[in-house]
Design an enzyme around this catalytic site. Structure first.
Site, PDB file in Angstrom:
ATOM      1  CG  ASP A  44      -0.236  -0.041   2.654  1.00 40.62           C
ATOM      2  OD1 ASP A  44       0.831  -0.223   2.324  1.00 40.62           O
ATOM      3  OD2 ASP A  44      -1.111   0.416   3.608  1.00 40.62           O
ATOM      4  CG  ASP A  83       0.321  -4.286   2.052  1.00 42.93           C
ATOM      5  OD1 ASP A  83      -0.111  -5.072   3.156  1.00 42.93           O
ATOM      6  OD2 ASP A  83       1.048  -3.211   2.201  1.00 42.93           O
ATOM      7  CD  GLU A 114       0.461  -1.578   7.725  1.00 41.60           C
ATOM      8  OE1 GLU A 114       0.398  -0.893   8.696  1.00 41.60           O
ATOM      9  OE2 GLU A 114       1.020  -1.172   6.952  1.00 41.60           O
ATOM     10  CD  GLU A 181       8.031  -0.277   7.442  1.00 38.21           C
ATOM     11  OE1 GLU A 181       6.934  -1.122   7.027  1.00 38.21           O
ATOM     12  OE2 GLU A 181       8.200   0.687   6.821  1.00 38.21           O
TER      13      GLU A 181
HETATM   14  O1  KIV Z   1       3.481  -1.231   1.640  1.00 40.99           O
HETATM   15  C1  KIV Z   1       4.775  -1.587   1.383  1.00 40.99           C
HETATM   16  O2  KIV Z   1       5.438  -1.372   0.534  1.00 40.99           O
HETATM   17  C2  KIV Z   1       5.035  -2.300   2.704  1.00 40.99           C
HETATM   18  C3  KIV Z   1       6.726  -2.635   2.815  1.00 40.99           C
HETATM   19  C4  KIV Z   1       7.302  -1.359   3.118  1.00 40.99           C
HETATM   20  C5  KIV Z   1       6.808  -3.787   3.496  1.00 40.99           C
HETATM   21  O3  KIV Z   1       4.472  -2.662   3.277  1.00 40.99           O
END
Ligand code: KIV
Length: 274
Positions: A44, A83, A114, A181
Protein backbone atom coordinates in the site's frame (compact mmCIF):
# COMPACT_ATOMS: atom_id res chain seq x y z
CA UNK A 1 10.63 -21.90 -10.39
CA UNK A 2 7.24 -20.79 -9.07
CA UNK A 3 7.54 -19.38 -5.53
CA UNK A 4 4.76 -20.08 -3.05
CA UNK A 5 4.21 -19.68 0.67
CA UNK A 6 5.64 -23.21 1.06
CA UNK A 7 8.83 -22.09 -0.75
CA UNK A 8 9.32 -19.41 1.93
CA UNK A 9 9.13 -21.95 4.77
CA UNK A 10 11.49 -24.33 2.93
CA UNK A 11 13.98 -21.51 2.31
CA UNK A 12 14.07 -20.63 6.02
CA UNK A 13 14.67 -24.31 6.87
CA UNK A 14 17.57 -24.42 4.38
CA UNK A 15 18.98 -21.11 5.65
CA UNK A 16 18.49 -19.45 2.23
CA UNK A 17 17.71 -15.73 2.20
CA UNK A 18 14.44 -14.56 0.63
CA UNK A 19 14.38 -11.51 -1.68
CA UNK A 20 11.29 -9.34 -2.04
CA UNK A 21 10.64 -6.02 -3.81
CA UNK A 22 7.52 -3.98 -4.23
CA UNK A 23 5.93 -3.37 -7.64
CA UNK A 24 2.71 -1.70 -8.70
CA UNK A 25 2.57 -2.12 -12.49
CA UNK A 26 3.00 -4.70 -15.27
CA UNK A 27 6.30 -3.50 -16.79
CA UNK A 28 8.17 -3.23 -13.48
CA UNK A 29 6.78 -6.54 -12.23
CA UNK A 30 7.97 -8.26 -15.43
CA UNK A 31 11.50 -6.84 -14.99
CA UNK A 32 11.65 -7.83 -11.31
CA UNK A 33 10.30 -11.32 -12.04
CA UNK A 34 13.02 -11.87 -14.63
CA UNK A 35 15.72 -11.29 -11.98
CA UNK A 36 15.00 -14.28 -9.68
CA UNK A 37 13.46 -12.11 -6.94
CA UNK A 38 11.39 -14.55 -4.83
CA UNK A 39 8.44 -12.31 -4.15
CA UNK A 40 6.73 -9.12 -5.27
CA UNK A 41 4.73 -7.15 -2.73
CA UNK A 42 2.03 -4.91 -4.16
CA UNK A 43 2.36 -2.71 -1.09
CA UNK A 44 0.00 0.00 0.00
CA UNK A 45 3.14 2.18 -0.28
CA UNK A 46 1.46 2.51 -3.69
CA UNK A 47 -0.34 5.47 -2.11
CA UNK A 48 2.90 7.36 -1.53
CA UNK A 49 5.23 6.33 -4.37
CA UNK A 50 2.67 6.03 -7.20
CA UNK A 51 -0.41 8.00 -6.22
CA UNK A 52 1.29 10.93 -4.47
CA UNK A 53 -0.46 10.75 -1.08
CA UNK A 54 1.50 11.81 2.03
CA UNK A 55 0.86 8.42 3.70
CA UNK A 56 -0.83 5.08 2.97
CA UNK A 57 -4.16 5.76 4.66
CA UNK A 58 -6.15 6.87 1.62
CA UNK A 59 -5.42 3.72 -0.41
CA UNK A 60 -8.59 1.73 -1.20
CA UNK A 61 -9.37 -1.91 -1.99
CA UNK A 62 -10.14 -0.82 -5.56
CA UNK A 63 -6.64 0.75 -5.85
CA UNK A 64 -5.03 -2.42 -4.50
CA UNK A 65 -6.98 -4.75 -6.79
CA UNK A 66 -6.29 -2.58 -9.86
CA UNK A 67 -2.51 -2.59 -9.25
CA UNK A 68 -2.34 -6.22 -8.08
CA UNK A 69 -3.99 -7.27 -11.36
CA UNK A 70 -1.39 -5.31 -13.36
CA UNK A 71 1.46 -6.93 -11.42
CA UNK A 72 0.18 -10.50 -11.64
CA UNK A 73 -0.18 -10.15 -15.43
CA UNK A 74 3.59 -9.58 -15.58
CA UNK A 75 4.73 -12.32 -13.20
CA UNK A 76 5.51 -16.00 -13.80
CA UNK A 77 7.69 -17.06 -10.87
CA UNK A 78 7.63 -14.59 -7.99
CA UNK A 79 5.05 -14.97 -5.24
CA UNK A 80 2.76 -11.93 -5.56
CA UNK A 81 1.54 -10.62 -2.21
CA UNK A 82 -1.35 -8.15 -2.16
CA UNK A 83 -1.38 -5.65 0.71
CA UNK A 84 -4.62 -5.12 2.59
CA UNK A 85 -5.27 -1.36 2.84
CA UNK A 86 -6.21 0.64 5.95
CA UNK A 87 -9.71 -0.22 7.28
CA UNK A 88 -10.12 -3.26 5.02
CA UNK A 89 -9.69 -5.78 7.88
CA UNK A 90 -11.16 -4.12 10.97
CA UNK A 91 -13.31 -7.22 11.56
CA UNK A 92 -13.08 -10.88 10.60
CA UNK A 93 -15.84 -10.73 7.99
CA UNK A 94 -14.31 -7.78 6.10
CA UNK A 95 -10.85 -9.32 6.41
CA UNK A 96 -11.90 -12.59 4.73
CA UNK A 97 -13.98 -10.86 2.07
CA UNK A 98 -11.25 -8.36 1.13
CA UNK A 99 -8.42 -10.92 1.26
CA UNK A 100 -10.54 -13.06 -1.06
CA UNK A 101 -10.87 -10.16 -3.51
CA UNK A 102 -7.08 -9.72 -3.71
CA UNK A 103 -6.78 -13.42 -4.60
CA UNK A 104 -9.84 -13.84 -6.88
CA UNK A 105 -9.82 -10.46 -8.65
CA UNK A 106 -6.18 -9.41 -8.22
CA UNK A 107 -4.63 -12.83 -8.83
CA UNK A 108 -2.31 -12.57 -5.80
CA UNK A 109 -0.88 -15.72 -4.20
CA UNK A 110 -0.99 -14.31 -0.66
CA UNK A 111 -2.05 -11.22 1.29
CA UNK A 112 -0.32 -9.05 3.90
CA UNK A 113 -1.87 -7.15 6.76
CA UNK A 114 -0.44 -4.93 9.47
CA UNK A 115 -0.59 -5.58 13.21
CA UNK A 116 0.30 -8.26 15.74
CA UNK A 117 -1.89 -9.97 18.33
CA UNK A 118 -4.66 -7.43 17.67
CA UNK A 119 -5.27 -8.90 14.19
CA UNK A 120 -4.69 -12.57 15.10
CA UNK A 121 -8.40 -13.41 14.68
CA UNK A 122 -8.41 -11.89 11.20
CA UNK A 123 -5.23 -13.79 10.25
CA UNK A 124 -6.72 -17.07 11.49
CA UNK A 125 -9.94 -16.53 9.56
CA UNK A 126 -8.15 -15.64 6.32
CA UNK A 127 -5.90 -18.70 6.62
CA UNK A 128 -9.02 -20.82 7.34
CA UNK A 129 -10.34 -19.54 4.00
CA UNK A 130 -7.19 -21.10 2.42
CA UNK A 131 -5.46 -17.79 1.77
CA UNK A 132 -1.77 -17.53 2.78
CA UNK A 133 -1.08 -14.54 5.05
CA UNK A 134 2.02 -12.44 5.71
CA UNK A 135 2.03 -10.49 8.99
CA UNK A 136 3.65 -7.07 9.41
CA UNK A 137 4.86 -5.66 12.74
CA UNK A 138 7.14 -2.89 13.98
CA UNK A 139 6.64 0.40 12.16
CA UNK A 140 3.29 -0.34 10.58
CA UNK A 141 2.57 2.75 8.44
CA UNK A 142 -1.23 2.41 8.78
CA UNK A 143 -0.73 3.28 12.50
CA UNK A 144 1.25 6.51 12.03
CA UNK A 145 -1.43 8.57 13.73
CA UNK A 146 -0.98 6.40 16.85
CA UNK A 147 2.84 6.29 16.56
CA UNK A 148 3.04 10.05 15.93
CA UNK A 149 4.99 9.62 12.69
CA UNK A 150 7.37 7.21 10.95
CA UNK A 151 9.46 6.16 13.99
CA UNK A 152 11.62 3.14 14.86
CA UNK A 153 9.62 0.72 17.05
CA UNK A 154 10.57 -1.77 19.80
CA UNK A 155 13.31 0.34 21.37
CA UNK A 156 12.41 -0.25 25.04
CA UNK A 157 11.93 -3.51 26.96
CA UNK A 158 8.14 -3.39 27.05
CA UNK A 159 7.74 -2.56 23.36
CA UNK A 160 10.36 -5.17 22.38
CA UNK A 161 8.61 -7.89 24.45
CA UNK A 162 5.29 -6.98 22.82
CA UNK A 163 6.81 -7.38 19.34
CA UNK A 164 8.24 -10.82 20.22
CA UNK A 165 4.80 -11.82 21.54
CA UNK A 166 3.12 -10.41 18.41
CA UNK A 167 5.40 -12.46 16.15
CA UNK A 168 4.68 -15.67 18.08
CA UNK A 169 0.93 -14.96 18.03
CA UNK A 170 0.96 -14.35 14.26
CA UNK A 171 2.83 -17.63 13.72
CA UNK A 172 0.26 -19.45 15.87
CA UNK A 173 -2.57 -17.78 13.92
CA UNK A 174 -1.19 -19.32 10.72
CA UNK A 175 0.86 -16.55 9.06
CA UNK A 176 3.58 -18.02 6.81
CA UNK A 177 5.94 -15.02 7.07
CA UNK A 178 6.22 -11.74 8.96
CA UNK A 179 7.55 -8.38 7.74
CA UNK A 180 9.61 -6.64 10.44
CA UNK A 181 9.75 -2.92 9.69
CA UNK A 182 12.08 -0.43 11.37
CA UNK A 183 13.04 -2.26 14.53
CA UNK A 184 16.49 -2.65 16.13
CA UNK A 185 18.61 -5.36 14.44
CA UNK A 186 19.20 -7.31 17.69
CA UNK A 187 15.46 -7.48 18.34
CA UNK A 188 14.89 -8.65 14.74
CA UNK A 189 17.47 -11.39 15.34
CA UNK A 190 15.68 -12.49 18.53
CA UNK A 191 12.32 -12.61 16.73
CA UNK A 192 13.81 -14.45 13.75
CA UNK A 193 15.22 -17.14 16.07
CA UNK A 194 12.02 -17.37 18.12
CA UNK A 195 9.71 -18.41 15.26
CA UNK A 196 9.82 -21.08 12.55
CA UNK A 197 8.29 -18.91 9.80
CA UNK A 198 10.53 -16.47 7.89
CA UNK A 199 10.99 -12.84 8.87
CA UNK A 200 11.33 -10.33 6.04
CA UNK A 201 13.13 -7.21 7.18
CA UNK A 202 12.92 -3.60 6.07
CA UNK A 203 15.08 -1.48 8.34
CA UNK A 204 15.49 -4.49 10.65
CA UNK A 205 19.07 -5.58 9.91
CA UNK A 206 20.79 -8.51 8.27
CA UNK A 207 19.63 -11.33 10.57
CA UNK A 208 16.14 -11.50 9.09
CA UNK A 209 15.39 -14.46 6.81
CA UNK A 210 14.76 -12.10 3.91
CA UNK A 211 14.65 -8.44 2.90
CA UNK A 212 12.12 -6.20 1.21
CA UNK A 213 12.52 -2.70 -0.21
CA UNK A 214 10.24 -0.32 -2.05
CA UNK A 215 11.68 -0.49 -5.57
CA UNK A 216 11.51 3.26 -6.24
CA UNK A 217 13.61 3.82 -3.10
CA UNK A 218 16.41 1.41 -4.02
CA UNK A 219 16.80 2.86 -7.52
CA UNK A 220 16.29 6.49 -6.42
CA UNK A 221 13.18 7.08 -8.49
CA UNK A 222 11.24 8.60 -5.60
CA UNK A 223 12.24 12.17 -4.89
CA UNK A 224 10.65 12.37 -1.43
CA UNK A 225 12.04 11.28 1.95
CA UNK A 226 14.75 8.56 1.81
CA UNK A 227 14.88 6.35 4.94
CA UNK A 228 18.26 5.41 6.52
CA UNK A 229 17.72 1.69 5.79
CA UNK A 230 17.53 2.15 2.01
CA UNK A 231 20.61 1.30 -0.07
CA UNK A 232 20.83 2.98 -3.48
CA UNK A 233 21.53 0.30 -6.13
CA UNK A 234 21.16 2.73 -9.05
CA UNK A 235 20.16 6.33 -9.64
CA UNK A 236 17.39 5.73 -12.14
CA UNK A 237 15.69 9.03 -11.23
CA UNK A 238 18.77 10.88 -12.52
CA UNK A 239 18.89 8.79 -15.71
CA UNK A 240 15.17 9.40 -16.34
CA UNK A 241 15.54 13.14 -15.85
CA UNK A 242 18.52 13.26 -18.24
CA UNK A 243 16.41 11.45 -20.86
CA UNK A 244 13.38 13.73 -20.30
CA UNK A 245 15.55 16.86 -20.63
CA UNK A 246 17.25 15.57 -23.81
CA UNK A 247 13.82 14.77 -25.31
CA UNK A 248 12.50 18.22 -24.44
CA UNK A 249 15.52 19.85 -26.09
CA UNK A 250 15.28 17.71 -29.26
CA UNK A 251 11.52 18.21 -29.66
CA UNK A 252 11.89 21.96 -29.27
CA UNK A 253 14.86 22.19 -31.64
CA UNK A 254 13.30 19.83 -34.24
CA UNK A 255 16.03 17.18 -33.92
CA UNK A 256 13.47 14.51 -32.99
CA UNK A 257 11.87 12.68 -34.75
CA UNK A 258 14.43 11.71 -37.41
CA UNK A 259 13.84 9.99 -40.78
CA UNK A 260 14.22 6.53 -39.15
CA UNK A 261 11.34 7.25 -36.74
CA UNK A 262 8.87 8.13 -39.55
CA UNK A 263 6.45 6.08 -41.72
CA UNK A 264 6.22 6.45 -45.53
CA UNK A 265 3.32 6.54 -47.97
CA UNK A 266 3.26 5.42 -51.63
CA UNK A 267 4.39 8.42 -53.77
CA UNK A 268 1.43 8.08 -56.22
CA UNK A 269 -1.09 8.07 -53.37
CA UNK A 270 0.62 11.05 -51.82
CA UNK A 271 0.54 13.03 -55.11
CA UNK A 272 -3.25 12.65 -55.22
CA UNK A 273 -3.59 14.32 -51.84
CA UNK A 274 -2.25 17.65 -53.05
O1 KIV B 1 3.50 -1.11 1.58
C1 KIV B 1 4.66 -1.55 1.52
O2 KIV B 1 5.39 -1.35 0.55
C2 KIV B 1 5.13 -2.31 2.66
C3 KIV B 1 6.59 -2.61 2.73
C4 KIV B 1 7.33 -1.38 3.05
C5 KIV B 1 6.89 -3.72 3.65
O3 KIV B 1 4.37 -2.67 3.50
Amino acid sequence: MKNTSATFIEMKKRGEKISMLTAYDYSTAKLIDSCNINSILVGDSLGMVCLGYKDTLAVTMEDMIHHTKAVTRGVENALVIGDMPFMSYTNVEDAVKNAGRLIKEGGAGAVKLEGGAKVAKQVEAIVDAQIPVVGHIGLTPQSINIFGGFKVQGKNEEAAKQLIEDAKTLEKAGAFAIVLECIPRDLAELITNAISIPTIGIGAGECCDGQVLVYQDMISMFQGFKPKFVKEYANVGEIMMEAFKAYDKEVKSGVFPEEKHCFSIDAAALAKLY
